[in-house]
Enzyme design. Structure first.
Site, PDB file in Angstrom:
ATOM      1  N   ARG A 238       0.858  -1.187   0.000  1.00 15.07           N
ATOM      2  CA  ARG A 238       0.000   0.000   0.000  1.00 15.07           C
ATOM      3  C   ARG A 238       0.895   1.239   0.000  1.00 15.07           C
ATOM      4  NH1 ARG A 238      -3.566  -2.665  -1.555  1.00 15.07           N
ATOM      5  NH2 ARG A 238      -5.586  -3.096  -0.628  1.00 15.07           N
ATOM      6  N   GLU A 267      -2.789   7.991  -4.891  1.00 11.88           N
ATOM      7  CA  GLU A 267      -3.123   7.307  -6.143  1.00 11.88           C
ATOM      8  C   GLU A 267      -4.343   7.989  -6.725  1.00 11.88           C
ATOM      9  OE1 GLU A 267      -3.661   3.070  -5.763  1.00 11.88           O
ATOM     10  OE2 GLU A 267      -1.744   2.825  -4.755  1.00 11.88           O
ATOM     11  N   HIS A 286      -1.159   0.300  -9.949  1.00  8.33           N
ATOM     12  CA  HIS A 286      -1.830  -0.603  -8.997  1.00  8.33           C
ATOM     13  C   HIS A 286      -2.469  -1.800  -9.720  1.00  8.33           C
ATOM     14  CE1 HIS A 286      -3.730  -0.686  -4.727  1.00  8.33           C
ATOM     15  NE2 HIS A 286      -3.481  -1.908  -5.174  1.00  8.33           N
TER      16      HIS A 286
END
Ligand code: NAP
Length: 337
Positions: A238, A267, A286
């Site tokens: 993460r 993000e 991602h």
């Protein structure tokens, strides 16, 4: 009697949608971008089950705005986007999708390690820009992967698969994790070391810990200063586990050698972000679990979690089993399933 209503917060692979449609009235957010928090709250207000993604913030206020909600299923293994304590307090079961994405994510982590070590994106850029003139004895020299030391932060499901892949490259293996895993140590030939020792000894460091209060900002200026100057950091866990500004500084100043990131904070990153434009940093959007097979299995497991929770049973992958039979789960059902 009505059928239960399930809201899905994005377009997801069909497998799970079909399972849900067989027993429930299903509505879905029909867009490639996530609904805003307020839109999600409004869309989900009368749902009994919510199939959510890591881009959805599911907090206490949202749970209160959806008074019928009995089960939330995150189509992800991480669940840092959900207030688990608030769900448990209300008797809302929460499911996630572990295991089915473990190997796909480890594959991507190892791909990033290789790409950064051997400067593959830079090589692609050279060819695309028509700058490939000849074989060059000093062209794009990278780092040996074989026999280098890999430090794994978080030796859980994905961390262990990363270690398995690294063994195939004859890497020396270290790990840092609050829980020692002697059986895994014996099987994989991996040594448990304190975090600082891992920082000092590793040529590559790959993060596989969850985002918690204990891991948020774990990699900052202090950690980078202890790493080898040529070390490469891989993050497929993460984004907020790494302090973005400190990473940019470490990459610019050569405190560390490079980074390869599937996850970032924030993000998404825009194309003009420093991390995107540093030649010693690789960023992908991602895509750790983004294989057709893994996403299909995630969709199916996420749906099975919802169906179990709607039946009043424990979801096959449940992160808060103590919510079973309490609060909303203990209320009589006003739907038939
Ligand atoms: P997991 O099996 O729960 O493994 C996590 C490991 O990290 C556990 O061994 C845990 O130890 C350890 N850990 C916890 N705090 C730590 C700390 N401070 N330092 C070092 N280790 C620590 O989870 P997983 O299935 O491997 O997934 C790991 C994470 O990857 C997820 O939480 C998710 O955020 C991320 N992920 C990302 C993608 C992607 O698309 N990029 C895909 C899947 C997963 P304990 O057992 O002692 O708690």
């Amino acid at each position: 009697m009505r059928r239960p209503h399930v809201f899905i917060t994005r377009r997801i692979p069909e497998t799970g949608v079909r399972l849900l449609q067989a027993a429930c009235d299903v509505t879905a957010w029909d867009d490639d971008l996530p609904p805003s928090y307020d839109t999600l709250r409004a869309q989900a207000q009368d749902c009994d089950g919510l199939l959510a993604l890591l881009t959805d913030r599911i907090d206490a206020a949202l749970m209160d705005a959806c008074p019928r909600l009995r089960v939330v299923s995150n189509m992800a293994v991480g669940f840092d986007n959900i207030d688990i304590a608030a769900a448990t307090a209300r008797g809302i079961l929460v499911g996630n999708t572990p295991d089915v994405l473990t190997e796909a994510t480890a594959d991507l982590a190892f791909a990033l390690l290789l790409a950064a070590a051997r400067r593959i994106p830079e090589g692609v850029d050279v060819v695309r820009a028509d700058r490939w003139q000849t074989w060059g004895p000093l062209l794009l020299l990278g780092r040996d992967v074989h026999h280098a030391t890999l430090g794994i932060v978080g030796l859980g499901r994905i961390g262990q698969e990363m270690a398995r892949r690294a063994r195939g490259f004859s890497m020396r293996l270290l790990y840092a994790d609050p829980t020692r895993k002697p059986a895994v140590e014996a099987e994989l030939g991996i040594a448990h070391v304190p975090f600082e020792e891992l920082l000092r000894q590793s040529d590559f460091i790959s993060i596989h810990a969850p985002l918690t209060d204990g891991t948020r900002g774990l990699f900052g200026a202090q950690a980078f200063a202890q790493m080898k100057p040529a070390a490469i950091l891989i993050n497929t866990a993460r984004g907020p586990i790494v302090q973005t500004d400190a990473l940019i500084a470490a990459l610019r100043e050569g405190t560390i050698g490079g980074a390869a990131l599937d996850v970032t904070d924030p993000e998404p990153l825009r194309a003009d972000h420093p991390l995107v434009n540093l030649s010693n940093c690789i960023v992908v959007p991602h895509i750790g679990s983004a294989t057709m097979q893994a996403r299909g299995r995630m969709s199916e497991l996420a749906a099975r979690n919802i169906l179990a929770g709607l039946h009043g049973a424990l979801p096959p992958a449940c992160v808060n089993p103590s919510a079973a039979g309490t609060g909303r789960q203990a209320q009589p059902r006003d739907y038939e399933i």
